[in-house]
Scaffold this active site. Sequence first.
Site, PDB file in Angstrom:
ATOM      1  N   LYS A 171       0.865  -1.175   0.000  1.00 30.62           N
ATOM      2  CA  LYS A 171       0.000   0.000   0.000  1.00 30.62           C
ATOM      3  C   LYS A 171       0.904   1.227   0.000  1.00 30.62           C
ATOM      4  O   LYS A 171       1.804   1.333   0.823  1.00 30.62           O
ATOM      5  CB  LYS A 171      -0.901  -0.012   1.237  1.00 30.62           C
ATOM      6  CG  LYS A 171      -1.970   1.068   1.240  1.00 30.62           C
ATOM      7  CD  LYS A 171      -2.978   0.803   2.357  1.00 30.62           C
ATOM      8  CE  LYS A 171      -4.117   1.805   2.307  1.00 30.62           C
ATOM      9  NZ  LYS A 171      -5.145   1.514   3.321  1.00 30.62           N
ATOM     10  N   ASP A 193     -14.373   3.350  10.608  1.00 30.98           N
ATOM     11  CA  ASP A 193     -14.795   3.089   9.224  1.00 30.98           C
ATOM     12  C   ASP A 193     -15.134   1.610   9.048  1.00 30.98           C
ATOM     13  O   ASP A 193     -14.719   0.974   8.087  1.00 30.98           O
ATOM     14  CB  ASP A 193     -13.695   3.522   8.250  1.00 30.98           C
ATOM     15  CG  ASP A 193     -14.189   3.569   6.809  1.00 30.98           C
ATOM     16  OD1 ASP A 193     -15.414   3.542   6.593  1.00 30.98           O
ATOM     17  OD2 ASP A 193     -13.352   3.625   5.891  1.00 30.98           O
TER      18      ASP A 193
END
Length: 266
Positions: free
Chosen positions: A7, A113
Site C-alpha cells: 500500500k 470506518d
Amino acid sequence: EKLVVVKRSLPQHASNQSFVDMFLNEARLAATLQHPNVAQVYDIGIDEGDYFFAMEYVHGEDLDHLTVQANEQGVPMSMDAALTLIAHLCAGLHYAHEKVGADGKPLEIVHRDISPSNVLVSYDGAVKLVDFGIARATKKQTTTRGGLKGKIAYMSPEQCRSVGALDRRSDLFSVGMILYELTTGQLPFTGETEYQLLDQIVNRDVPPPSAFVPGYPPVLEQIVLRALARDRDRRYSSALELQGQIEDFAHESRLRVSPLVLARLM
C-alpha cells in the site's frame, strides 16, 4: 518468500503533510496489531520519496462484493454465514479496542470506518478487518478536521453529528448496521442525498428487522436493535459482549459459527 499487498501513497499526495501523517499513522497503528481477524502489516518504509507499507495478502473478497453478489443472484446470505462473519469481526475489533501501548496504557483505538468494503473474507473462511486509515488512538486525537469521514450508511449517530470524541460503541453501531444488512438484505435507512441519510441516522430509530423479514428471530432482533440504539449508553459496552450474544443465539438456534461455513459460501 511471502506474498504481500504493498500500500503506497499516490504521487499527488506526497507533498501533503497531513495526508502523509495519516498514512503513516495507519501503518504504525496497524503494525502493532496481531490477531487472526485483523490483516497484519509486516513492514513500513520509504522508497525514492514514496511512503509504503507491506501488509498481509488475503486471498478472497471483501464483504461488499459478497453482498452485491447475493443481491444480484437473489440468494441471501445464510444465517449461519452472517453470524460467523459478525462474530469473527467482533473478535478482531475487540482486540483492537483493547490494545495497549508499550507503556501498558490503553490506546483506546476506534476504527471509525467499519463497513463491508473493509471486511475481507478469504476463500478458506477467514475474516479480516482492514484499513485503519482513519482510526484514531483517542488519547492522541479526538476529532478529525475537515468534515466527516467514513461511509455514511454505516456511521453511528454521534459520528454523523461530528461532535466530541468517539469511543468503541461507535464501531459497534457500524457492526450492527452490517448485521442488519446481512440478515435482512437491506440497510434500515436510505436517502437520495447524504443529508437525508445523515438526518435519518441521527433522528430516527432503526425499524425492527421483522418489519422487512416476516419470522425474523425475536432474540436476534433484540441483539440487532441494542447494537443500533441511537443512545450509545444503551448499546453493548464492548465487541466481546456482542460476540457472546451472537454465539449464544447461534448455539441455541443450532446454527454453526465456524470458518467452515464461510469457506463453503466462498
